[in-house]
Design a protein around this motif. Structure first.
Motif, PDB file in Angstrom:
ATOM      1  N   LEU A  87     -63.386  26.634  26.259  1.00  0.00           N
ATOM      2  CA  LEU A  87     -63.215  27.740  25.324  1.00  0.00           C
ATOM      3  C   LEU A  87     -61.881  27.582  24.592  1.00  0.00           C
ATOM      4  CD1 LEU A  87     -64.406  30.423  24.403  1.00  0.00           C
ATOM      5  CD2 LEU A  87     -63.245  31.518  26.298  1.00  0.00           C
ATOM      6  N   LYS A  88     -61.932  27.583  23.269  1.00  0.00           N
ATOM      7  CA  LYS A  88     -60.707  27.359  22.503  1.00  0.00           C
ATOM      8  C   LYS A  88     -59.894  28.646  22.412  1.00  0.00           C
ATOM      9  CE  LYS A  88     -62.207  23.306  20.754  1.00  0.00           C
ATOM     10  NZ  LYS A  88     -63.112  23.259  21.916  1.00  0.00           N
ATOM     11  N   LEU A  89     -58.598  28.489  22.556  1.00  0.00           N
ATOM     12  CA  LEU A  89     -57.722  29.635  22.389  1.00  0.00           C
ATOM     13  C   LEU A  89     -57.137  29.602  20.982  1.00  0.00           C
ATOM     14  CD1 LEU A  89     -55.798  29.847  25.762  1.00  0.00           C
ATOM     15  CD2 LEU A  89     -57.840  31.059  25.028  1.00  0.00           C
ATOM     16  N   GLY A  90     -57.039  30.760  20.367  1.00  0.00           N
ATOM     17  CA  GLY A  90     -56.475  30.838  19.028  1.00  0.00           C
ATOM     18  C   GLY A  90     -54.982  30.599  19.038  1.00  0.00           C
ATOM     19  N   THR A 562     -63.413  30.479  18.797  1.00  0.00           N
ATOM     20  CA  THR A 562     -62.030  30.496  19.241  1.00  0.00           C
ATOM     21  C   THR A 562     -61.671  31.893  19.721  1.00  0.00           C
ATOM     22  OG1 THR A 562     -61.557  28.860  17.566  1.00  0.00           O
ATOM     23  CG2 THR A 562     -59.688  29.960  18.548  1.00  0.00           C
ATOM     24  N   LEU A 563     -61.056  31.953  20.884  1.00  0.00           N
ATOM     25  CA  LEU A 563     -60.667  33.260  21.423  1.00  0.00           C
ATOM     26  C   LEU A 563     -59.265  33.606  20.931  1.00  0.00           C
ATOM     27  CD1 LEU A 563     -61.715  35.446  23.340  1.00  0.00           C
ATOM     28  CD2 LEU A 563     -60.405  34.356  25.136  1.00  0.00           C
ATOM     29  N   THR A 564     -59.158  34.737  20.222  1.00  0.00           N
ATOM     30  CA  THR A 564     -57.857  35.189  19.728  1.00  0.00           C
ATOM     31  C   THR A 564     -57.500  36.503  20.418  1.00  0.00           C
ATOM     32  OG1 THR A 564     -58.899  36.433  17.954  1.00  0.00           O
ATOM     33  CG2 THR A 564     -58.266  34.171  17.468  1.00  0.00           C
ATOM     34  N   LEU A 565     -56.289  36.993  20.187  1.00  0.00           N
ATOM     35  CA  LEU A 565     -55.898  38.265  20.792  1.00  0.00           C
ATOM     36  C   LEU A 565     -56.786  39.410  20.281  1.00  0.00           C
ATOM     37  CD1 LEU A 565     -54.058  39.791  22.692  1.00  0.00           C
ATOM     38  CD2 LEU A 565     -52.406  40.007  20.860  1.00  0.00           C
ATOM     39  N   PRO A 566     -56.991  39.524  18.953  1.00  0.00           N
ATOM     40  CA  PRO A 566     -57.960  40.535  18.513  1.00  0.00           C
ATOM     41  C   PRO A 566     -59.344  40.290  19.103  1.00  0.00           C
ATOM     42  CG  PRO A 566     -56.669  39.798  16.663  1.00  0.00           C
ATOM     43  CD  PRO A 566     -56.317  38.904  17.814  1.00  0.00           C
ATOM     44  N   GLY A 567     -59.661  39.023  19.366  1.00  0.00           N
ATOM     45  CA  GLY A 567     -60.937  38.715  20.000  1.00  0.00           C
ATOM     46  C   GLY A 567     -61.014  39.337  21.389  1.00  0.00           C
ATOM     47  N   ILE A 568     -59.926  39.209  22.154  1.00  0.00           N
ATOM     48  CA  ILE A 568     -59.891  39.833  23.477  1.00  0.00           C
ATOM     49  C   ILE A 568     -60.004  41.349  23.314  1.00  0.00           C
ATOM     50  CG2 ILE A 568     -58.501  40.212  25.546  1.00  0.00           C
ATOM     51  CD1 ILE A 568     -57.301  37.489  25.165  1.00  0.00           C
ATOM     52  N   LEU A 628     -66.808  42.152   8.630  1.00  0.00           N
ATOM     53  CA  LEU A 628     -65.471  41.764   9.086  1.00  0.00           C
ATOM     54  C   LEU A 628     -65.358  40.249   9.148  1.00  0.00           C
ATOM     55  CD1 LEU A 628     -64.391  44.094  11.994  1.00  0.00           C
ATOM     56  CD2 LEU A 628     -63.207  43.640   9.866  1.00  0.00           C
ATOM     57  N   TYR A 629     -66.411  39.627   9.637  1.00  0.00           N
ATOM     58  CA  TYR A 629     -66.375  38.175   9.781  1.00  0.00           C
ATOM     59  C   TYR A 629     -66.256  37.508   8.421  1.00  0.00           C
ATOM     60  CZ  TYR A 629     -67.382  33.458  11.195  1.00  0.00           C
ATOM     61  OH  TYR A 629     -67.280  32.110  11.408  1.00  0.00           O
ATOM     62  N   SER A 630     -67.020  38.021   7.445  1.00  0.00           N
ATOM     63  CA  SER A 630     -67.051  37.317   6.169  1.00  0.00           C
ATOM     64  C   SER A 630     -65.789  37.558   5.355  1.00  0.00           C
ATOM     65  CB  SER A 630     -68.294  37.704   5.369  1.00  0.00           C
ATOM     66  OG  SER A 630     -68.415  39.095   5.331  1.00  0.00           O
ATOM     67  N   PHE A 631     -65.061  38.636   5.629  1.00  0.00           N
ATOM     68  CA  PHE A 631     -63.835  38.820   4.841  1.00  0.00           C
ATOM     69  C   PHE A 631     -62.602  38.345   5.585  1.00  0.00           C
ATOM     70  CE2 PHE A 631     -61.487  42.333   6.735  1.00  0.00           C
ATOM     71  CZ  PHE A 631     -60.284  42.315   6.065  1.00  0.00           C
ATOM     72  N   GLY A 632     -62.655  38.394   6.895  1.00  0.00           N
ATOM     73  CA  GLY A 632     -61.439  38.186   7.659  1.00  0.00           C
ATOM     74  C   GLY A 632     -60.989  36.746   7.739  1.00  0.00           C
ATOM     75  N   VAL A 633     -59.743  36.569   8.153  1.00  0.00           N
ATOM     76  CA  VAL A 633     -59.244  35.237   8.457  1.00  0.00           C
ATOM     77  C   VAL A 633     -58.912  35.186   9.931  1.00  0.00           C
ATOM     78  CG1 VAL A 633     -58.325  34.744   6.202  1.00  0.00           C
ATOM     79  CG2 VAL A 633     -56.914  35.936   7.854  1.00  0.00           C
ATOM     80  N   GLY A 634     -58.853  33.983  10.437  1.00  0.00           N
ATOM     81  CA  GLY A 634     -58.415  33.679  11.801  1.00  0.00           C
ATOM     82  C   GLY A 634     -58.658  34.764  12.833  1.00  0.00           C
ATOM     83  N   PRO A 635     -57.602  35.459  13.208  1.00  0.00           N
ATOM     84  CA  PRO A 635     -57.693  36.415  14.312  1.00  0.00           C
ATOM     85  C   PRO A 635     -58.745  37.507  14.080  1.00  0.00           C
ATOM     86  CG  PRO A 635     -55.408  36.044  13.721  1.00  0.00           C
ATOM     87  CD  PRO A 635     -56.235  35.339  12.698  1.00  0.00           C
ATOM     88  N   ILE A 636     -58.851  37.993  12.849  1.00  0.00           N
ATOM     89  CA  ILE A 636     -59.791  39.073  12.569  1.00  0.00           C
ATOM     90  C   ILE A 636     -61.220  38.570  12.745  1.00  0.00           C
ATOM     91  CG2 ILE A 636     -60.530  40.785  10.881  1.00  0.00           C
ATOM     92  CD1 ILE A 636     -57.651  41.061  11.853  1.00  0.00           C
ATOM     93  N   GLN A 637     -61.434  37.334  12.321  1.00  0.00           N
ATOM     94  CA  GLN A 637     -62.753  36.757  12.529  1.00  0.00           C
ATOM     95  C   GLN A 637     -63.055  36.664  14.017  1.00  0.00           C
ATOM     96  OE1 GLN A 637     -62.907  33.086  10.322  1.00  0.00           O
ATOM     97  NE2 GLN A 637     -64.077  34.094   8.716  1.00  0.00           N
ATOM     98  N   GLY A 638     -62.030  36.356  14.785  1.00  0.00           N
ATOM     99  CA  GLY A 638     -62.199  36.300  16.240  1.00  0.00           C
ATOM    100  C   GLY A 638     -62.661  37.647  16.781  1.00  0.00           C
ATOM    101  N   PHE A 639     -62.073  38.718  16.248  1.00  0.00           N
ATOM    102  CA  PHE A 639     -62.462  40.070  16.644  1.00  0.00           C
ATOM    103  C   PHE A 639     -63.927  40.306  16.283  1.00  0.00           C
ATOM    104  CE2 PHE A 639     -62.842  44.566  15.274  1.00  0.00           C
ATOM    105  CZ  PHE A 639     -62.649  45.164  16.510  1.00  0.00           C
ATOM    106  N   VAL A 641     -66.291  38.154  15.787  1.00  0.00           N
ATOM    107  CA  VAL A 641     -67.212  37.330  16.575  1.00  0.00           C
ATOM    108  C   VAL A 641     -67.462  37.955  17.948  1.00  0.00           C
ATOM    109  CG1 VAL A 641     -67.473  35.133  17.771  1.00  0.00           C
ATOM    110  CG2 VAL A 641     -66.748  35.164  15.414  1.00  0.00           C
ATOM    111  N   THR A 642     -66.385  38.370  18.623  1.00  0.00           N
ATOM    112  CA  THR A 642     -66.591  38.950  19.950  1.00  0.00           C
ATOM    113  C   THR A 642     -67.339  40.272  19.848  1.00  0.00           C
ATOM    114  OG1 THR A 642     -64.372  39.863  19.865  1.00  0.00           O
ATOM    115  CG2 THR A 642     -64.660  37.883  21.143  1.00  0.00           C
ATOM    116  N   LEU A 643     -67.057  41.028  18.766  1.00  0.00           N
ATOM    117  CA  LEU A 643     -67.759  42.299  18.591  1.00  0.00           C
ATOM    118  C   LEU A 643     -69.270  42.048  18.475  1.00  0.00           C
ATOM    119  CD1 LEU A 643     -66.760  45.232  18.290  1.00  0.00           C
ATOM    120  CD2 LEU A 643     -67.025  44.977  15.837  1.00  0.00           C
TER     121      LEU A 643
END
Lengths: 676, 303
Positions: A87-90, A562-568, A628-639, A641-643
């Motif tokens: 699992l990739k970490l952001g 990729t797992l990011t902090l917003p993803g968590i 959210l996925y289509s507009f966001g970058v990096g961390p927000i996309q991570g959020f 995806v997990t959502l």
């Protein structure tokens, strides 16, 4: 028609018993049980490398640096595989750099023009401003500006490119589409240059992606020197053609360098060992088999020789005495048959060697007109899979710079289908090239990009016409790489850093800890609350919740997300919201029970009646995730995806898995399940 | 545990109380938004944000005074977590330059401090424009799609009720961001993650509303002769247990995120906490009453 058939099938009297009215019903759930187990198995399987990778890093964290290196060598393949599949970490968790680069395509238009006038300059300036204000591509804005100034303007007045068929008579449409192509190519080339530089910096798992029409997003995990990366990314690529150092002088340099680093008593021995190699190297065969020829004539290449031997002067490593640091770092000095290569070394040793060479005493040994540069690509690999780079002696003085290269392309020999590179220089370049190649037939010349040697072919003959052919290449890929480098010589348009986010490793670690605590505490409190409120049913919902978290992680690992902090944060939020489906169902079951239905009937109609509300509520939240996925970058996309993963898996666990458990408890075991 | 088993509160008959509360909150929010405005983070404004650690005992105001001259603009300095400081400046310095200035100034002005940079963000002003545009599109897109979905699944009166609740929730959450900015010890600036939180609130609030509406639809199909406001009130009561349980679990996790999720997520989780509370409130006191009002108007027009 088909509906009628299905209905007919369902009423066939002699259908197997468990399809019609099996009292236990569990057999009818066979498919659900199968999918649940399959999903769980799949998730655990895709999470396995993550556990493995965690195990390795835990094991290695207890070791000393030397033990670590040894362990790494031993298990390199396993560790690398586990890491690449885990699992990739952001970057916000790992520490690292996220950079958005923008290629200034506006300035490219100015550079492409052959005769600019005041109308042109004014229009271009306006166009750049306009394309920055509104998101119009600069080429479109430029053409509009030009046409506003003069409706009958002929763009072919300003641009000429004979190879691409842009002449005085070209139509505007033709010029515009050519400009668009050039702008597009500039970004592609910019990306290649960035990739080359990043690769050379030795970042593990960099990600370089193109975003919209002129932005490049670079993600570099675990950077300890962001400053250098900034310089590296912004700097203009410098492509040069340089002659090589004379082999005899290179041998002397090698010997004196070894001596310089030799602990005094064994200096002599080392000097002797290295001369053994140099004797063989002196006859100067064509290195790597690549060659330069005029036109289409081909040189047969013999590239079978791959240096995998690991001989180096053995300075008594089993004796406890001091060892020669340079000899330690180098795999082999002056490898045989490669007259301009001073040494071979693995990628991880290159920085050690660089610092040894930078030592003032060592630097004095290297003659002023010679520079030692690394090869851009590995030339061989060791037995345990480490890539070996060449340290080459090249002349400090560049004979030509990349701006003389007009075009380059990959070509294939009609007879042998071997790839070669065809390079065209402008008139001035061709004149100098002809003089250099004429004076150095039989020697090698290097193509140097950003102080890394991309290729060092043999000069087969004097090349007069400006068209050069590089032959004897190993693969189409190698040819393509050289073409990319040749074309990128002068970076077509300047590159700006428009966004940069850097997170230090300590903050990343703190974030991982914070995320982990949040997940665990959230899970515990929600689970307790559910048991308190719904008793037995609450326990079942908690089982589903736990499974849900495993599934989310499994899905993330399986899809290489990729797992990011917003993803968590998204996972934590999902823990709270995922129970909603079960809450809806349980409340419904309670209502049915209050209405006087049996437990079995209540459960069945509870699930049925709650379904519509569950679906409606989750579909809308899922939409939000998609947006959210289509507009966001990096961390927000991570959020996002997990959502989304959380919604899908919670639907599955809450509707299918809990139902299975209740069916088992109520129908199979005849248990009295309490819904609180 | 059965708390709301026999719930029969008079939500709809007393909806005026909800109107008064919502009006006050909305007025306060709009008032603050139009006077104080919102603090934009560097995502939407451009600028440099540097977080330094290892600066225990330094007062944010002192550091701010020390940095004002070298950075050439009016930097903001806030505490970050327990031991760190966050420096935010809008100058268009190069990242490296800004970092060096911050470190060297703190080192020279405060003896003994050994600041260390743990996080740097630099967003160019034009890129910030792009991000702002993207965020705006996302919010509008989300609202449009949600409206359409509700329109397809329910009739238009339901859509109006749901959207009214959403606008209500987002306005009040934004309003709270505006009112509380500067009064709380953490950053309440609008950035990408806060926008993500807002969209999540939109999703959550809708989730709540849809469950009530779903029940309204079901009950009104069963009891065709009953008065509509009675049906709505009954539906709210029937789903009250679920509303409270789900809100509680969600509130539990977002509160955990707020306290344990680290400094980076403070603004994000604060928005979620406010959003969950407002979203739950609005599905009962805004979305459903609007539905009833619209229905009444139609009935009156027909009569």
């Amino acid at each position: 028609m088909s509906i009628a058939q299905v209905r007919l099938g369902a009423t066939v009297p002699d259908l197997p018993r468990h399809f019609t009215n099996n009292p236990t019903l569990m057999k009818g759930n066979g498919f659900k049980v199968f999918t649940t187990i399959a999903f769980l198995g799949l998730c655990l399987w895709s999470l396995f490398p993550s556990f493995q990778s965690f195990y390795y890093s835990q094991k290695m964290s207890d070791m000393t640096a030397e033990e670590q290196a040894a362990y790494m060598d031993e298990n390199r393949q396993n560790i690398q595989q586990a890491r690449s599949e885990s699992l990739k970490l952001g970057l916000d968790l790992l520490g690292g750099m996220h950079v958005t680069l923008e290629v200034q395509t506006g300035q490219l238009i100015g550079q492409l023009a052959t005769n600019r006038d005041s109308t042109f300059d004014a229009a271009l300036k306006e166009a750049i401003d306009r394309s920055e204000a509104a998101e119009t591509p600069v080429v479109t804005a430029f053409v509009q500006e030009m046409e506003e100034r003069d409706p009958n303007i002929r763009l072919s007045r300003y641009f000429r490119d004979e190879d691409d068929g842009i002449t005085r008579r070209s139509e505007n449409d033709q010029v515009v589409s050519w400009l668009r192509d050039q702008a597009d190519e500039a970004v592609t080339r910019g990306m290649e240059i960035v990739r080359n530089r990043v690769d050379r910096y030795g970042v593990t798992e960099p990600s370089i992606q193109r975003k919209d029409d002129r932005q490049i997003v670079v993600e570099l995990p675990g950077i300890d020197d962001p400053d250098r990366i900034r310089e590296l990314l912004k700097g203009t690529a410098q492509l040069e053609f340089r002659l090589m150092a004379e082999p005899a002088r290179l041998q002397q340099v090698a010997q004196r360098l070894i001596q310089y680093y030799e602990p005094s008593d064994s200096a002599l021995a080392a000097a002797q060992t290295s001369t053994v190699d140099t004797a063989a190297a002196a006859d100067g065969a064509s290195e790597e088999g690549t060659a330069l020829t005029d036109g289409t004539q081909l040189t047969e290449a013999d590239t079978s020789e791959q240096g995998t031997s690991l001989t180096g002067p053995d300075t008594g490593s089993d004796a406890a005495g001091p060892s020669n640091p340079l000899v330690e770092a180098v795999q082999q000095f002056l490898p045989q048959g490669r007259p301009v290569t001073i040494a071979w070394a693995t990628a991880q040793d290159t920085s050690t060697i660089n610092s040894l060479m930078a030592d003032p005493g060592a630097a004095r040994i290297i003659p002023g007109d010679i520079e030692l540069l690394w090869s851009a690509a590995p030339v061989a690999s060791t037995q345990n899979g480490q890539e070996i780079y060449s340290l080459l002696g090249v002349k400090r003085q560049a004979e030509l710079t990349g701006d003389v290269v007009v075009d380059a392309s990959v070509e294939f020999s009609q007879q042998t289908n071997e790839p070669s590179v065809s390079m065209t220089m402008n008139a001035e370049g061709a004149r100098i090239w002809s003089r250099i190649t004429g004076a150095n037939v039989g020697k090698q010349v290097s193509i140097v990009l950003d102080r890394y040697v991309v290729s060092w072919p043999n000069i087969n003959e004097k090349i007069a016409g400006g068209r050069t052919s590089i032959t004897g290449l190993e693969s189409r890929q190698e040819a393509q790489d050289i073409v990319t480098v040749l074309k990128s010589g002068a970076l077509p348009a300047p590159v700006d850093i428009v966004e940069e986010r850097t997170v230090g490793p300590s903050l990343g670690e703190a974030s991982i800890r914070a995320g982990f605590i949040s997940v665990v505490v959230g899970l515990l409190l929600v689970a307790l609350f559910m048991i308190m409120y719904y008793r037995t049913a609450g326990i079942v919902a908690d089982v589903a919740l736990l499974l849900n978290v495993i599934l989310i992680f499994g899905v993330l690992a399986g899809f290489n997300a990729t797992l990011t902090l917003p993803g968590i944060a998204g996972i934590v939020l999902t823990i709270g919201m995922a129970v909603d489906a079960n809450v809806l169902i349980f409340d419904r079951i309670r209502e049915e029970q209050n209405a006087g239905k049996t437990l079995r009937a209540s459960v069945s109609s509870g699930y049925e009646k709650a379904l519509s509300a569950i679906l409606d509520a989750n579909i809308t939240t899922f939409f939000v995730g998609v947006i959210l996925y289509s507009f966001g970058v990096g961390p927000i996309q991570g959020f996002a995806v997990t959502l989304m993963a959380g919604i899908l898996s919670s639907l599955f666990t809450a509707i299918v898995v809990t139902r299975l458990i209740f069916d088992y408890m109520i129908l199979e075991r005849q248990m009295k399940v309490s819904y609180g | 545990m059965r708390i709301f088993e026999e719930a029969s509160y008079s939500f709809i008959p007393n909806r005026r109380i909800g109107y008064i509360i919502s009006s006050i909150l909305l007025l306060l929010s709009i008032g603050s938004l139009s006077t104080r405005g919102l603090q934009m983070g560097i995502d939407f404004r451009g600028g440099i944000e540097i977080v330094v650690e290892n600066v225990e005992g330094l007062e944010a105001t002192d550091v701010r005074a020390a940095l004002a001259a070298p950075l050439g603009s009016d930097p903001e300095v806030k505490t970050f977590g327990e031991t760190g400081l966050l420096v935010r400046t809008s100058t268009e310095l190069a990242t490296t330059e800004a970092e060096e200035l911050v470190i060297s100034t703190i080192e020279s002005e405060f003896a003994g401090a050994q600041p260390q940079i743990v996080k740097t963000d630099n967003v160019g002003p034009r890129f910030a424009e792009e991000l702002k545009r993207g965020a705006l599109y996302a919010v509008m897109g989300a609202l449009a799609i949600i409206f359409l979905y509700i329109l397809i699944r329910f009739e238009w009166r339901y859509s109006m009720g749901a959207v009214a609740a959403l606008v209500h929730d987002v306005t009040i959450t934004l309003g709270l961001f505006s009112i509380l900015a500067g009064l709380v010890p953490f950053s309440l600036q609008l950035d990408q993650s806060v926008i993500a939180a807002f969209l999540t609130i939109v999703g959550y609030s809708l989730n709540d509303t849809v469950v009530v509406f779903d029940r309204v639809r079901e009950v009104s199909n069963m009891l065709k002769t009953e008065k509509f406001d009675v049906i709505v009130n009954r539906s709210i009561n029937n789903t009250l247990s679920r509303t409270v349980v789900t809100s509680t679990t969600t509130l539990i996790v977002v509160t955990i995120l707020f306290f344990f999720g680290g400094e980076v997520l403070k603004g994000f989780s604060f928005a979620l906490i406010v959003g969950v509370i407002i979203g739950t409130y609005s599905s009962i006191f805004v979305a459903s009453p609007v539905l009833v009002e619209l229905r009444h108007r139609i009935e009156k027009a027909a009569a």
